[in-house]
Design a protein around this motif. Structure first.
Motif, PDB file in Angstrom:
ATOM      1  N   ASP A  41     -24.496  20.990  -2.148  1.00  0.00           N
ATOM      2  CA  ASP A  41     -24.176  21.145  -0.731  1.00  0.00           C
ATOM      3  C   ASP A  41     -23.534  22.498  -0.429  1.00  0.00           C
ATOM      4  OD1 ASP A  41     -25.242  18.771   0.152  1.00  0.00           O
ATOM      5  OD2 ASP A  41     -23.363  17.672  -0.021  1.00  0.00           O
ATOM      6  N   GLU A  73     -35.656  21.182   8.717  1.00  0.00           N
ATOM      7  CA  GLU A  73     -35.708  20.023   9.612  1.00  0.00           C
ATOM      8  C   GLU A  73     -34.755  18.921   9.156  1.00  0.00           C
ATOM      9  OE1 GLU A  73     -37.268  19.346  12.595  1.00  0.00           O
ATOM     10  OE2 GLU A  73     -37.512  21.525  12.506  1.00  0.00           O
ATOM     11  N   TRP A  74     -34.759  18.622   7.848  1.00  0.00           N
ATOM     12  CA  TRP A  74     -33.894  17.565   7.320  1.00  0.00           C
ATOM     13  C   TRP A  74     -32.418  17.923   7.461  1.00  0.00           C
ATOM     14  CZ3 TRP A  74     -34.849  12.673   5.743  1.00  0.00           C
ATOM     15  CH2 TRP A  74     -36.182  12.301   5.572  1.00  0.00           C
ATOM     16  N   LYS A  76     -30.888  19.144   9.767  1.00  0.00           N
ATOM     17  CA  LYS A  76     -30.347  18.859  11.101  1.00  0.00           C
ATOM     18  C   LYS A  76     -29.552  17.553  11.069  1.00  0.00           C
ATOM     19  CE  LYS A  76     -34.017  21.281  13.529  1.00  0.00           C
ATOM     20  NZ  LYS A  76     -35.239  21.147  14.332  1.00  0.00           N
ATOM     21  N   ASP A  77     -29.885  16.690  10.096  1.00  0.00           N
ATOM     22  CA  ASP A  77     -29.236  15.385   9.984  1.00  0.00           C
ATOM     23  C   ASP A  77     -28.415  15.202   8.713  1.00  0.00           C
ATOM     24  OD1 ASP A  77     -30.381  14.418  12.410  1.00  0.00           O
ATOM     25  OD2 ASP A  77     -32.267  14.074  11.340  1.00  0.00           O
ATOM     26  N   TYR A  78     -28.525  16.148   7.769  1.00  0.00           N
ATOM     27  CA  TYR A  78     -27.817  16.034   6.493  1.00  0.00           C
ATOM     28  C   TYR A  78     -26.987  17.287   6.249  1.00  0.00           C
ATOM     29  CZ  TYR A  78     -30.528  11.895   5.540  1.00  0.00           C
ATOM     30  OH  TYR A  78     -31.077  10.638   5.624  1.00  0.00           O
ATOM     31  N   ARG A  79     -25.888  17.120   5.523  1.00  0.00           N
ATOM     32  CA  ARG A  79     -24.925  18.194   5.261  1.00  0.00           C
ATOM     33  C   ARG A  79     -25.509  19.300   4.379  1.00  0.00           C
ATOM     34  NH1 ARG A  79     -20.716  15.038   3.357  1.00  0.00           N
ATOM     35  NH2 ARG A  79     -21.700  14.797   1.356  1.00  0.00           N
ATOM     36  N   ASP A  83     -26.517  16.204  -0.170  1.00  0.00           N
ATOM     37  CA  ASP A  83     -26.419  15.030   0.697  1.00  0.00           C
ATOM     38  C   ASP A  83     -27.782  14.342   0.799  1.00  0.00           C
ATOM     39  OD1 ASP A  83     -24.951  13.323   2.410  1.00  0.00           O
ATOM     40  OD2 ASP A  83     -25.525  14.483   4.184  1.00  0.00           O
ATOM     41  N   LEU A  84     -28.822  15.134   0.896  1.00  0.00           N
ATOM     42  CA  LEU A  84     -30.186  14.614   0.943  1.00  0.00           C
ATOM     43  C   LEU A  84     -30.535  13.899  -0.369  1.00  0.00           C
ATOM     44  CD1 LEU A  84     -32.474  14.806   3.057  1.00  0.00           C
ATOM     45  CD2 LEU A  84     -33.299  16.791   1.832  1.00  0.00           C
TER      46      LEU A  84
END
Length: 105
Positions: A41, A73-74, A76-79, A83-84
């Motif tokens: 991260d 794109e991812w 935008k929702d994950y730190r 985190d993903l």
């Protein structure tokens, strides 16, 4: 080359240690290996600097990199990429490196 730098390290110190490696990387190449999602991260440009090494069904090593567009794109929702990975979704952004030579079988 530094292996598993996060081991035996208080999580609160991880950012300071990563900053030290970033500073060092301005002068010499730095290679870190890790199993730490938290460390991932902290990587500012994972699509450029992260390589995932995994074994396939024949126990051959495969090297994968994050696809910059998909990762953007991812994120935008994950730190971060860590985190993903913690959510089990890294396969949605990883692609096999076509520029890496494949070892003979």
């Amino acid at each position: 080359v530094f292996d598993e730098v996060e081991r035996h390290l208080h999580p609160g110190l991880l950012s300071r240690v990563f900053a030290m490696f970033e500073s060092l990387a301005r002068h010499v190449p730095v290679l870190l290996t890790t199993h730490s999602d938290r460390l991932l991260d902290w990587v500012p440009d994972p699509a450029r600097s992260v390589v995932l090494s995994e074994l396939d069904e024949r126990r051959s090593t495969r090297l994968k990199r994050p696809n910059a567009e998909l990762l953007s794109e991812w994120l935008k929702d994950y730190r971060g990429l860590g985190d993903l990975r913690m959510a089990g979704l890294e396969s949605a952004v990883m692609e096999e490196r076509v520029d890496a030579p494949r070892p003979p079988c």
